[in-house]
Design a protein around this motif. Structure first.
Motif, short mmCIF file in Angstrom:
data_model
loop_
_atom_site.label_atom_id
_atom_site.label_comp_id
_atom_site.label_asym_id
_atom_site.label_seq_id
_atom_site.Cartn_x
_atom_site.Cartn_y
_atom_site.Cartn_z
N LEU A 292 -6.99 -5.39 -53.64
CA LEU A 292 -6.40 -6.52 -54.27
C LEU A 292 -5.25 -5.43 -55.53
N LEU A 293 -4.07 -5.88 -55.27
CA LEU A 293 -3.20 -5.24 -56.52
C LEU A 293 -3.59 -6.20 -57.32
N PHE A 294 -2.88 -5.01 -58.49
CA PHE A 294 -2.57 -6.72 -59.98
C PHE A 294 -1.58 -5.51 -60.54
N THR A 295 -1.38 -6.55 -62.23
CA THR A 295 -1.16 -6.39 -62.98
C THR A 295 -1.37 -6.71 -64.36
N VAL A 296 -0.85 -5.63 -65.30
CA VAL A 296 -1.52 -5.59 -66.44
C VAL A 296 -0.78 -5.75 -67.97
N ASP A 297 -0.88 -5.65 -69.00
CA ASP A 297 -0.70 -5.96 -70.02
C ASP A 297 -0.23 -4.69 -70.38
N PRO A 298 0.53 -3.22 -70.53
CA PRO A 298 0.58 -1.79 -70.71
C PRO A 298 -0.61 -1.19 -71.29
N SER A 299 -1.30 -1.94 -72.68
CA SER A 299 -2.66 -1.58 -73.78
C SER A 299 -3.20 -1.97 -73.34
N LEU A 300 -3.93 -2.72 -72.02
CA LEU A 300 -4.78 -2.13 -71.35
C LEU A 300 -5.12 -1.49 -70.04
N ALA A 301 -4.02 -0.60 -70.09
CA ALA A 301 -3.86 0.02 -68.63
C ALA A 301 -5.47 1.60 -69.50
N ASP A 302 -5.01 2.27 -69.59
CA ASP A 302 -6.61 2.80 -70.03
C ASP A 302 -7.49 2.19 -69.98
N ARG A 303 -8.08 0.79 -70.53
CA ARG A 303 -9.51 0.15 -70.39
C ARG A 303 -9.60 -0.44 -68.66
N VAL A 304 -8.32 -0.71 -68.13
CA VAL A 304 -9.08 -0.96 -66.84
C VAL A 304 -9.35 0.62 -66.30
N ARG A 305 -8.48 1.78 -66.46
CA ARG A 305 -9.39 2.29 -66.08
C ARG A 305 -10.82 3.49 -66.44
N GLU A 306 -10.75 3.91 -67.46
CA GLU A 306 -12.15 3.43 -68.12
C GLU A 306 -13.38 2.81 -68.01
N GLU A 307 -13.12 1.42 -68.18
CA GLU A 307 -14.02 0.11 -67.22
C GLU A 307 -14.30 -0.53 -66.31
N VAL A 308 -13.20 -0.60 -64.91
CA VAL A 308 -12.72 -1.06 -63.90
C VAL A 308 -12.98 -0.39 -62.79
N PRO A 309 -14.47 0.53 -62.55
CA PRO A 309 -14.35 1.34 -60.84
C PRO A 309 -13.47 1.12 -60.05
N ASP A 310 -13.14 1.90 -59.58
CA ASP A 310 -12.47 2.24 -57.93
C ASP A 310 -11.12 1.80 -58.29
N CYS A 311 -10.71 1.73 -59.33
CA CYS A 311 -8.83 1.81 -59.20
C CYS A 311 -7.65 2.46 -59.75
N ILE A 312 -7.25 2.98 -59.48
CA ILE A 312 -5.37 3.60 -59.85
C ILE A 312 -4.43 2.99 -59.89
N GLU A 313 -4.04 3.11 -61.05
CA GLU A 313 -2.27 2.86 -61.40
C GLU A 313 -1.64 3.70 -60.38
N ILE A 314 -0.89 3.07 -59.78
CA ILE A 314 -0.12 3.36 -58.76
C ILE A 314 1.51 2.40 -59.08
N GLY A 315 2.28 2.59 -60.17
CA GLY A 315 3.13 1.93 -60.76
C GLY A 315 3.19 1.10 -61.08
N ILE A 316 4.69 0.54 -61.83
CA ILE A 316 5.43 -0.36 -62.98
C ILE A 316 6.46 -1.11 -62.33
N ILE A 317 6.05 -2.30 -63.15
CA ILE A 317 7.46 -3.13 -62.82
C ILE A 317 8.28 -3.20 -63.87
N HIS A 318 9.68 -3.52 -63.24
CA HIS A 318 10.59 -3.34 -63.89
C HIS A 318 11.25 -4.62 -63.93
#
Length: 344
Positions: A292-318
């Motif tokens: 799955l490829l998905f985007t989240v509000d930047p304020s939630l990025a830390d929570r994704v890293r901490e609470e959603v296993p097997d995910c990695i931040e690979i970029g940003i939306i411009h």
């Protein structure tokens, strides 16, 4: 008399053809919330949204019986269809299977296909509730229609990404593509010398990614448990580059992917080099990973890293005018191109 215009489908490609078809159809019911253009159609059933998707596998194009066991073909047909439901943040519950078969298929062969489909249905807790069977002049075609549901405030489309959103991907990429390369290599060796045994030792991971992929229901469940709703999401069936471009087009944004963060499993990396393929090419353009490829509000990025296993931040939306590109380890920018699976 003017000669009728004839355009080869290959000139448009799969997605150009879909755009052409989309321009020709219109919705007639208020319950049709979203039609052509996403992983699923979205219908309002009152209480929540119904999700509908269909995926087709054609012998000789999507599977080769020289190295694809029929149970694996059946399993993969279910997974590829329900993955679209998960990509909308939904939960699949039922599928309908349409099956076209040539005379070379026996009853026992059909049973093998359905053993694989039922195994997937059992694992993902869905029901196979019907379908259609017909004859084919050549080979087999499986078409699986998936039905699912999602709460109205949990629906995720491709079109919701916003400038500044963080871009995440699950799992790792390129394994299924490298598995296909190994299987095709061993097929060619066998055709040249039928006495040769396939050399698949040490390639269990990539071969498994190709023959028996899995849908990422676990990530959807983890996001729900963390009360995180992505702004946009899509499953990776045609390759990371292609899916980034789909998301960018639907959301009217630009996507930046950082090469150094694209997840590549070690076996995939090593095998790519062995076969003289740049590992990042395998990851960006391979396809059939069903991550799955998905985007989240930047304020939630830390929570994704901490609470959603097997995910990695690979970029940003411009912003859209900046375009979509890969930033290399040396900080060079390379435009993303759709070089994954081509249907036509």
């Amino acid at each position: 008399m003017t000669k009728p215009t004839r355009t080869d489908v290959s000139e448009l490609g799969e997605f150009g053809l879909i755009d052409r078809i989309q321009s020709m159809v219109s919705s007639r019911y208020r319950s049709t919330i979203h039609g052509i253009g996403d992983d699923c159609a979205v219908l309002d059933n009152g209480e929540d949204y119904t999700l509908l998707s269909v995926d087709t596998m054609v012998e000789g194009l999507h599977f080769d019986l020289m190295y694809c066991p029929l149970q694996h073909v059946g399993y993969k047909a279910i997974v590829s269809s329900i993955s679209d439901i998960y990509a909308m943040n939904g939960k699949p519950s039922h599928v309908i299977v349409s099956l076209s078969l040539s005379s070379k298929y026996s009853v026992e062969a059909v049973e093998e296909l359905y053993k694989g489909m039922e195994r997937a249905a059992s694992f993902y807790n869905i029901d196979i509730v019907g379908g259609d069977t017909t004859s084919s002049l050549s080979g087999a075609t499986l078409s699986v229609t998936a039905y699912g549901r999602v709460k109205k405030d949990q629906l995720v489309l491709r079109s919701g990404a916003k400038t500044g959103d963080a871009l995440f991907v699950t799992g790792n990429l390129g394994g299924a593509y490298m598995g296909l390369q190994i299987l095709n290599r061993e097929k060619q060796i066998f055709l040249q010398n039928p006495d040769m045994q396939p050399e698949l030792e040490g390639h269990d991971y990539v071969v498994g990614r190709q023959l028996k992929p899995e849908a990422r229901y676990d990530v959807v469940e983890a996001l729900a448990k963390a009360s995180i709703v992505p702004t946009a999401m899509i499953d990776i069936s045609d390759g990371l580059s292609s899916e980034c471009l789909h998301l960018a087009k639907s959301s009217k944004v630009g996507v930046e992917v950082h090469e150094q963060f694209v997840p590549i499993q070690q076996e995939t990396y090593d095998l790519s080099l062995e076969l003289n393929i740049d590992p990042i090419t395998s990851a960006m353009n391979g396809g059939e990973d069903y991550e799955l490829l998905f985007t989240v509000d930047p304020s939630l990025a830390d929570r994704v890293r901490e609470e959603v296993p097997d995910c990695i931040e690979i970029g940003i939306i411009h912003k859209e005018e900046k375009g979509s590109f890969l930033t290399s380890r040396t900080n060079q920018h390379y435009p993303l191109t759709a070089q994954g699976w081509k249907a036509f």
